[in-house]
Design a protein around this motif. Structure first.
Motif, mmCIF file in Angstrom:
data_model
loop_
_atom_site.group_PDB
_atom_site.id
_atom_site.type_symbol
_atom_site.label_atom_id
_atom_site.label_comp_id
_atom_site.label_asym_id
_atom_site.label_seq_id
_atom_site.Cartn_x
_atom_site.Cartn_y
_atom_site.Cartn_z
ATOM 1 N N GLY A 10 0.754 -1.078 0.041
ATOM 2 C CA GLY A 10 -0.054 0.031 0.003
ATOM 3 C C GLY A 10 0.753 1.302 0.155
ATOM 4 N N VAL A 11 1.988 1.174 0.885
ATOM 5 C CA VAL A 11 2.701 2.271 0.846
ATOM 6 C C VAL A 11 3.621 2.582 -0.314
ATOM 7 C CG1 VAL A 11 5.080 3.294 1.855
ATOM 8 C CG2 VAL A 11 3.119 2.198 3.253
ATOM 9 N N LEU A 14 1.076 4.292 -2.760
ATOM 10 C CA LEU A 14 1.132 5.827 -2.053
ATOM 11 C C LEU A 14 2.038 6.574 -2.384
ATOM 12 C CD1 LEU A 14 -0.751 7.526 -0.222
ATOM 13 C CD2 LEU A 14 0.697 6.973 1.610
ATOM 14 N N CYS A 15 3.489 6.170 -2.660
ATOM 15 C CA CYS A 15 4.576 6.776 -2.853
ATOM 16 C C CYS A 15 4.379 7.298 -4.252
ATOM 17 C CB CYS A 15 5.633 6.154 -2.478
ATOM 18 S SG CYS A 15 6.085 5.863 -0.748
ATOM 19 N N THR A 16 3.867 6.503 -5.125
ATOM 20 C CA THR A 16 3.845 6.836 -6.557
ATOM 21 C C THR A 16 2.884 7.939 -6.777
ATOM 22 O OG1 THR A 16 3.752 4.451 -7.344
ATOM 23 C CG2 THR A 16 2.789 5.981 -8.761
ATOM 24 N N GLY A 17 1.865 8.271 -5.975
ATOM 25 C CA GLY A 17 1.196 9.385 -5.728
ATOM 26 C C GLY A 17 1.856 10.788 -5.255
ATOM 27 N N LEU A 18 2.739 10.642 -4.132
ATOM 28 C CA LEU A 18 3.451 11.228 -3.516
ATOM 29 C C LEU A 18 4.539 12.037 -4.561
ATOM 30 C CD1 LEU A 18 4.031 9.640 -0.132
ATOM 31 C CD2 LEU A 18 2.636 11.858 -0.770
ATOM 32 N N GLU A 19 5.024 11.242 -5.467
ATOM 33 C CA GLU A 19 6.225 11.722 -6.377
ATOM 34 C C GLU A 19 5.732 12.503 -7.511
ATOM 35 O OE1 GLU A 19 8.089 8.069 -6.988
ATOM 36 O OE2 GLU A 19 9.783 8.579 -5.764
ATOM 37 N N ASN A 20 4.283 12.747 -7.628
ATOM 38 C CA ASN A 20 3.794 13.211 -8.586
ATOM 39 C C ASN A 20 3.984 14.833 -8.142
ATOM 40 O OD1 ASN A 20 1.755 15.057 -9.948
ATOM 41 N ND2 ASN A 20 0.937 13.253 -10.436
ATOM 42 N N CYS A 33 0.877 0.768 10.833
ATOM 43 C CA CYS A 33 0.479 -0.112 9.567
ATOM 44 C C CYS A 33 1.252 -1.140 8.912
ATOM 45 C CB CYS A 33 0.666 1.505 8.423
ATOM 46 S SG CYS A 33 -0.578 2.753 8.697
ATOM 47 N N GLU A 34 1.744 -1.905 9.774
ATOM 48 C CA GLU A 34 2.273 -3.036 9.559
ATOM 49 C C GLU A 34 3.178 -2.835 8.408
ATOM 50 O OE1 GLU A 34 1.347 -5.981 10.982
ATOM 51 O OE2 GLU A 34 -0.543 -5.111 12.012
ATOM 52 N N LEU A 35 4.186 -1.908 8.735
ATOM 53 C CA LEU A 35 5.260 -1.575 7.541
ATOM 54 C C LEU A 35 6.527 -2.238 7.939
ATOM 55 C CD1 LEU A 35 4.272 1.950 6.849
ATOM 56 C CD2 LEU A 35 3.373 0.095 6.131
ATOM 57 N N THR A 36 7.257 -2.457 7.034
ATOM 58 C CA THR A 36 8.761 -3.051 7.077
ATOM 59 C C THR A 36 9.593 -2.279 6.472
ATOM 60 O OG1 THR A 36 8.784 -4.543 5.383
ATOM 61 C CG2 THR A 36 7.712 -5.372 7.192
ATOM 62 N N GLU A 37 11.029 -2.738 6.269
ATOM 63 C CA GLU A 37 11.950 -2.011 5.426
ATOM 64 C C GLU A 37 11.592 -1.580 4.092
ATOM 65 O OE1 GLU A 37 15.330 -5.193 4.209
ATOM 66 O OE2 GLU A 37 14.768 -5.521 6.584
ATOM 67 N N GLU A 38 10.669 -2.491 3.350
ATOM 68 C CA GLU A 38 10.430 -2.400 1.951
ATOM 69 C C GLU A 38 10.054 -0.771 1.717
ATOM 70 O OE1 GLU A 38 8.530 -5.475 -0.015
ATOM 71 O OE2 GLU A 38 9.051 -7.056 1.431
ATOM 72 N N SER A 39 8.924 -0.413 2.739
ATOM 73 C CA SER A 39 8.323 0.700 2.583
ATOM 74 C C SER A 39 9.365 1.981 2.819
ATOM 75 C CB SER A 39 7.179 0.761 3.792
ATOM 76 O OG SER A 39 6.187 0.080 3.643
ATOM 77 N N CYS A 40 10.258 1.773 3.638
ATOM 78 C CA CYS A 40 11.170 2.669 3.800
ATOM 79 C C CYS A 40 12.116 2.955 2.504
ATOM 80 C CB CYS A 40 12.303 2.350 4.681
ATOM 81 S SG CYS A 40 11.834 2.088 6.427
#
Length: 273
Positions: A10-11, A14-20, A33-40
């Protein structure tokens, strides 16, 4: 978006939109939000993007670990406009702290607030943070890695001895009127996992029975590393002495030497009856 099952996939979306270039989002909360290093990795790309308008990022209570923090640190070094970041309870150790300290020494970093409470940097991580705050390139104004009371105690002690108590093994606060507030703060510091104090000297500090109870409660806590406590010259009286005797019998207490009045207790040498 905090407390959602967003996960890394999901992150990334989301990041695709944030880079717009048209995205004007300034505050992003991704706590729990159940995030790991991949989100980082995805977020680091956003942070270093010249088009990003992000100023506040909360990633607290996610399993980011040192590997994730290292990725985020790379994102802080270039083009980053981020001013505040929350990384509390993210399983960060000294390696992660080292990466953050390095990033925050870089001139491009605009970060002014960093929350690292609930992580365990060890002594080397604490030193990294202490050195960081003295670096002229660092813009940081607010740094949190202790609980409120322990933080206040840390500031108080640093003002007295000119050294961070988290880097000390022995602390002497003799002949100071501490009062209930300061004793509560010192007790909180003793209970914090960052504190490695072995010896605490509180001679002639007007310690009361009530304050004695506060200190003994701290000494029963598992994180306390205190081995020696000197309370001589205080009017502890019978109730206070009873509290001290009780704490010496507690299996969680690591105290080996205790002084009050003219009496000295040495573990396995003297017996309390």
């Amino acid at each position: 978006m905090n407390s959602n099952n967003l996960q890394d996939s999901g992150v990334k979306l989301l990041c695709t939109g944030l880079e717009n270039i048209k995205c004007e989002l300034e505050i992003l909360v991704l706590s729990k939000c159940e995030l790991t290093e991949e989100s980082c990795s995805a977020l680091a790309s956003v942070l270093s993007s010249a088009s990003s308008s992000l100023k506040e990022l909360d990633l607290s209570n996610n399993n980011l670990k040192d590997s994730g923090v290292k990725m985020l640190s790379d994102g802080l070094k270039e083009n980053c406009k981020l001013e505040k970041i929350g990384l509390s309870n993210c399983s960060i150790t000294e390696e992660g702290y080292k990466a953050l300290a390095s990033a925050l020494r870089s001139n491009p970093s605009h970060l002014i607030e960093l929350d690292l409470t609930g992580n365990d940097p060890g002594q080397s991580g604490v030193k990294q943070l202490s050195d960081l705050l003295q670096d002229p390139n660092c813009q940081l104004k607010t740094l949190r890695f202790l609980g409120t009371a322990a933080h206040e105690a840390c500031q108080y002690v640093t003002g007295i001895v000119s050294k961070n108590p988290l880097l000390l093994r022995e602390l002497n606060l003799s002949e100071r009127e501490l009062g209930d507030t300061r004793v509560n703060q010192i007790a909180a510091l003793l209970q914090d996992k960052h504190c490695k104090l072995n010896t605490l000297i509180l001679c002639r500090c007007s310690i009361t029975e009530k304050q004695c109870l506060i200190l003994t409660s701290a000494l029963k806590s598992n994180p306390s590393h205190l081995r020696e406590l000197d309370l001589s010259g205080n009017q502890i009286r019978n109730t206070g002495m009873n509290h001290l005797c009780d704490v010496l019998k507690d299996s969680h207490c690591k105290l080996e030497r205790l002084r009050w009045g003219t009496f000295t207790y040495k573990n396995q040498i003297a017996q309390i009856t």
